[in-house]
Design a protein around this motif. Structure first.
Motif, PDB file in Angstrom:
ATOM      1  N   ARG A  59       0.828  -1.199   0.000  1.00 45.62           N
ATOM      2  CA  ARG A  59       0.000   0.000   0.000  1.00 45.62           C
ATOM      3  C   ARG A  59       0.867   1.255   0.000  1.00 45.62           C
ATOM      4  NH1 ARG A  59      -3.883   1.226  -1.505  1.00 45.62           N
ATOM      5  NH2 ARG A  59      -5.189   2.051   0.156  1.00 45.62           N
ATOM      6  N   ALA A  60       2.103   1.140   0.535  1.00 48.66           N
ATOM      7  CA  ALA A  60       3.019   2.280   0.538  1.00 48.66           C
ATOM      8  C   ALA A  60       3.861   2.340  -0.735  1.00 48.66           C
ATOM      9  CB  ALA A  60       3.935   2.203   1.751  1.00 48.66           C
ATOM     10  N   GLY A  61       3.681   1.390  -1.630  1.00 48.39           N
ATOM     11  CA  GLY A  61       4.435   1.381  -2.880  1.00 48.39           C
ATOM     12  C   GLY A  61       5.892   0.998  -2.705  1.00 48.39           C
ATOM     13  N   LEU A  62       6.198   0.239  -1.649  1.00 49.48           N
ATOM     14  CA  LEU A  62       7.576  -0.149  -1.370  1.00 49.48           C
ATOM     15  C   LEU A  62       7.801  -1.595  -1.801  1.00 49.48           C
ATOM     16  CD1 LEU A  62       8.049   1.396   2.195  1.00 49.48           C
ATOM     17  CD2 LEU A  62       8.870   2.311   0.020  1.00 49.48           C
ATOM     18  N   TRP A  64       0.098  11.992   5.094  1.00 49.07           N
ATOM     19  CA  TRP A  64       0.220  13.426   4.757  1.00 49.07           C
ATOM     20  C   TRP A  64       1.674  13.867   4.804  1.00 49.07           C
ATOM     21  CZ3 TRP A  64       2.236  17.193   7.988  1.00 49.07           C
ATOM     22  CH2 TRP A  64       2.154  18.506   7.519  1.00 49.07           C
ATOM     23  N   LEU A  65       2.390  13.463   5.848  1.00 51.71           N
ATOM     24  CA  LEU A  65       3.770  13.904   6.029  1.00 51.71           C
ATOM     25  C   LEU A  65       4.673  13.407   4.904  1.00 51.71           C
ATOM     26  CD1 LEU A  65       5.601  15.425   8.091  1.00 51.71           C
ATOM     27  CD2 LEU A  65       6.081  13.193   9.127  1.00 51.71           C
ATOM     28  N   MET A  66       4.497  12.143   4.519  1.00 54.22           N
ATOM     29  CA  MET A  66       5.367  11.557   3.487  1.00 54.22           C
ATOM     30  C   MET A  66       4.914  11.896   2.070  1.00 54.22           C
ATOM     31  SD  MET A  66       7.863  10.014   5.010  1.00 54.22           S
ATOM     32  CE  MET A  66       7.810  11.385   6.187  1.00 54.22           C
ATOM     33  N   LYS A  67       3.640  12.234   1.901  1.00 53.57           N
ATOM     34  CA  LYS A  67       3.124  12.514   0.559  1.00 53.57           C
ATOM     35  C   LYS A  67       3.066  14.009   0.283  1.00 53.57           C
ATOM     36  CE  LYS A  67      -0.263  10.028  -0.987  1.00 53.57           C
ATOM     37  NZ  LYS A  67      -1.610   9.456  -1.224  1.00 53.57           N
ATOM     38  N   ASP A  68       2.376  14.745   1.117  1.00 51.13           N
ATOM     39  CA  ASP A  68       2.158  16.169   0.850  1.00 51.13           C
ATOM     40  C   ASP A  68       3.334  17.039   1.262  1.00 51.13           C
ATOM     41  OD1 ASP A  68      -0.259  15.154   0.152  1.00 51.13           O
ATOM     42  OD2 ASP A  68      -1.440  16.236   1.629  1.00 51.13           O
ATOM     43  N   GLU A  79       6.888  14.581  -0.076  1.00 49.65           N
ATOM     44  CA  GLU A  79       6.697  14.175  -1.481  1.00 49.65           C
ATOM     45  C   GLU A  79       7.478  12.903  -1.813  1.00 49.65           C
ATOM     46  OE1 GLU A  79       7.636  17.555  -3.913  1.00 49.65           O
ATOM     47  OE2 GLU A  79       5.890  18.694  -3.231  1.00 49.65           O
ATOM     48  N   LEU A  80       7.495  11.975  -0.868  1.00 45.84           N
ATOM     49  CA  LEU A  80       8.167  10.695  -1.107  1.00 45.84           C
ATOM     50  C   LEU A  80       7.212   9.615  -1.590  1.00 45.84           C
ATOM     51  CD1 LEU A  80      10.682  10.399   1.877  1.00 45.84           C
ATOM     52  CD2 LEU A  80      11.074  11.261  -0.430  1.00 45.84           C
ATOM     53  N   LEU A  81       5.914   9.785  -1.342  1.00 45.86           N
ATOM     54  CA  LEU A  81       4.934   8.801  -1.780  1.00 45.86           C
ATOM     55  C   LEU A  81       4.218   9.289  -3.027  1.00 45.86           C
ATOM     56  CD1 LEU A  81       3.221   7.689   1.566  1.00 45.86           C
ATOM     57  CD2 LEU A  81       5.163   6.640   0.397  1.00 45.86           C
ATOM     58  N   ASP A  82       3.900   8.345  -3.911  1.00 44.68           N
ATOM     59  CA  ASP A  82       3.110   8.675  -5.091  1.00 44.68           C
ATOM     60  C   ASP A  82       1.655   8.925  -4.699  1.00 44.68           C
ATOM     61  OD1 ASP A  82       5.308   8.438  -6.741  1.00 44.68           O
ATOM     62  OD2 ASP A  82       4.948   6.315  -7.175  1.00 44.68           O
ATOM     63  N   VAL A  83       0.888   9.448  -5.644  1.00 40.15           N
ATOM     64  CA  VAL A  83      -0.493   9.846  -5.365  1.00 40.15           C
ATOM     65  C   VAL A  83      -1.314   8.692  -4.814  1.00 40.15           C
ATOM     66  CG1 VAL A  83      -2.623  10.684  -6.405  1.00 40.15           C
ATOM     67  CG2 VAL A  83      -0.436  11.664  -7.108  1.00 40.15           C
ATOM     68  N   GLU A  84      -1.123   7.480  -5.366  1.00 40.89           N
ATOM     69  CA  GLU A  84      -1.954   6.348  -4.967  1.00 40.89           C
ATOM     70  C   GLU A  84      -1.441   5.633  -3.723  1.00 40.89           C
ATOM     71  OE1 GLU A  84       1.120   4.785  -7.883  1.00 40.89           O
ATOM     72  OE2 GLU A  84      -0.136   6.579  -7.647  1.00 40.89           O
ATOM     73  N   ASP A  85      -0.275   6.022  -3.200  1.00 35.47           N
ATOM     74  CA  ASP A  85       0.332   5.329  -2.073  1.00 35.47           C
ATOM     75  C   ASP A  85      -0.132   5.919  -0.738  1.00 35.47           C
ATOM     76  OD1 ASP A  85       1.750   3.765  -3.854  1.00 35.47           O
ATOM     77  OD2 ASP A  85       3.502   5.090  -3.838  1.00 35.47           O
ATOM     78  N   VAL A  86      -0.223   5.065   0.264  1.00 32.51           N
ATOM     79  CA  VAL A  86      -0.617   5.495   1.613  1.00 32.51           C
ATOM     80  C   VAL A  86       0.171   4.692   2.639  1.00 32.51           C
ATOM     81  CG1 VAL A  86      -2.967   6.218   1.009  1.00 32.51           C
ATOM     82  CG2 VAL A  86      -2.532   3.843   1.648  1.00 32.51           C
ATOM     83  N   ILE A  87       0.289   5.254   3.830  1.00 30.23           N
ATOM     84  CA  ILE A  87       0.864   4.535   4.960  1.00 30.23           C
ATOM     85  C   ILE A  87      -0.275   3.832   5.685  1.00 30.23           C
ATOM     86  CG2 ILE A  87       2.104   4.701   7.149  1.00 30.23           C
ATOM     87  CD1 ILE A  87       3.882   5.316   4.804  1.00 30.23           C
ATOM     88  N   GLU A  88      -0.265   2.505   5.667  1.00 29.46           N
ATOM     89  CA  GLU A  88      -1.248   1.729   6.406  1.00 29.46           C
ATOM     90  C   GLU A  88      -0.510   0.745   7.295  1.00 29.46           C
ATOM     91  OE1 GLU A  88      -4.176   0.009   3.844  1.00 29.46           O
ATOM     92  OE2 GLU A  88      -5.089   1.952   3.377  1.00 29.46           O
ATOM     93  N   LEU A  89      -0.919   0.670   8.543  1.00 30.57           N
ATOM     94  CA  LEU A  89      -0.238  -0.147   9.547  1.00 30.57           C
ATOM     95  C   LEU A  89      -1.141  -1.309   9.953  1.00 30.57           C
ATOM     96  CD1 LEU A  89       1.132   2.803  11.702  1.00 30.57           C
ATOM     97  CD2 LEU A  89       2.381   1.473   9.983  1.00 30.57           C
ATOM     98  N   SER A  90      -0.807  -2.493   9.481  1.00 33.29           N
ATOM     99  CA  SER A  90      -1.622  -3.672   9.757  1.00 33.29           C
ATOM    100  C   SER A  90      -1.460  -4.116  11.203  1.00 33.29           C
ATOM    101  CB  SER A  90      -1.228  -4.822   8.827  1.00 33.29           C
ATOM    102  OG  SER A  90      -1.556  -4.532   7.493  1.00 33.29           O
TER     103      SER A  90
END
Length: 332
Positions: free
Chosen positions: A17-20, A149-153, A156-167
């Motif tokens: 989900r984070a694109g990693l 928000w911190l990593m994307k906006d 700017e390390l995450l792409d538009v479709e990527d999110v940080i989700e913690l399972s």
């Protein structure tokens, strides 16, 4: 100052989900790289004002107020605060030295500098593993939103479709294969409502995006407003409406398994007290479903001691690692 008991919850990064890609940087490395980046003239990790987010555009602000491990390779930790921009409240001007027949009423305003705190969360990431001490107002889900928000906006390390989700993590005693955590289904309890149609959950209005009431579930399932109102009117004044929502997969007459990955991810933000998981031969329910341990932390007049809270989280992650419950040297 007194010690209070809090719970360290375990989470791990959902890398896809984070694109990693596998084998690339971990959650702690990603966060550290983002915080070392510049926004304008300043490094994000060195200026608190650069880390303020208005996630809901509702007058409540979130800030990563303190950071530990920014220059370390082993972990990244911080204190996440949710606070209000300020408020105006009616106030009475009490004057015990005078001989007034009536105290004056006025409007009390917070100043532009001191702002009331709504809640706090403390976290520490080691690799893709994350320990969290949350509060009712600042939940792991809120941490996910803020880090996205911190990593994307901001960084700017995450792409538009990527999110940080913690399972979440559903441990299975004496079972090395994750497949043994598969479930036949699960049951979620919706929030009870009273005769006025109000939620029985304590401070549910402060829990952003948390759960839903029985009436809300009925509405989603297509029950009309007139039927819902009729049900509500049947609730006695001293009673409440409760309900469970059962979920399972069926192929023909046979139930199919719900995977451990789905349980860990899809149900990560469901209150454990509202969840039962049905596995072959056993039922797991309530507060022992997912990996979590109580710790004791000093409580100051302004909240938990942030340094001690983070130390407790890191210590608990290493205790889980030493016990073999998690592998801190590898992806979860």
């Amino acid at each position: 100052m007194a010690k209070v008991q809090r719970t360290v919850q375990y989470r791990y990064l959902h890398r896809a989900r984070a694109g990693l890609a596998p084998g690339t940087e971990t959650l702690s490395q990603l966060l550290a790289r983002g915080l070392r980046m510049r926004h304008g003239e300043h490094v994000i990790g060195e200026r608190a004002k650069l880390r303020i987010a208005d996630l809901d555009q509702a007058g409540q602000l979130t800030v990563l107020n303190g950071i530990k491990g920014l220059d370390a390779d082993s972990f990244l930790a911080g204190e996440l605060l949710l606070y209000r921009k300020g408020f105006d409240v009616p106030a009475i001007s009490e004057d015990l030295d005078g001989e007034h027949n009536r105290f004056e009423l006025n409007l009390f305003k917070t100043d532009g500098k001191n702002k009331p705190i709504v809640g706090a969360l403390y976290f520490a990431a080691i690799g893709d593993h994350c320990g969290i001490i949350a509060s009712q107002s600042v939940t792991p889900r809120w941490l996910e939103r803020y880090l996205t928000w911190l990593m994307k906006d901001k960084s700017e390390l995450l792409d538009v479709e990527d999110v940080i989700e913690l399972s979440n993590f559903l441990p299975v005693a004496d079972a090395p294969e994750a497949a043994k955590a598969e479930a036949r289904g699960f049951r979620i309890r919706a929030g009870a409502v009273n005769s006025a149609g109000q939620s029985e959950r304590v401070k549910k209005k402060d829990a952003k995006g948390e759960g839903g009431t029985v009436l809300e579930v009925l509405r989603v399932l297509g029950v009309g407003d007139d039927a819902i109102e009729s049900i509500r009117q049947d609730i006695p004044d001293d009673g409440k409406l409760e309900g469970d929502f059962q979920v399972y997969i069926r192929r023909g007459r046979k139930r199919e398994a719900v995977s451990s990955r789905t349980l860990n991810h899809a149900l990560r933000n469901v209150d454990q007290d509202d969840l039962d998981i049905d596995r072959k031969g056993s039922k797991a329910r309530g507060g022992k479903l997912y990996l979590a341990e109580p710790v004791r932390v000093t409580e100051t007049p302004a909240g938990l001691d942030p340094n001690e809270a983070i130390e407790q989280i890191i210590g608990q992650l290493y205790r889980w690692g030493n016990a073999g419950t998690i592998n801190l040297g590898q992806d979860p």
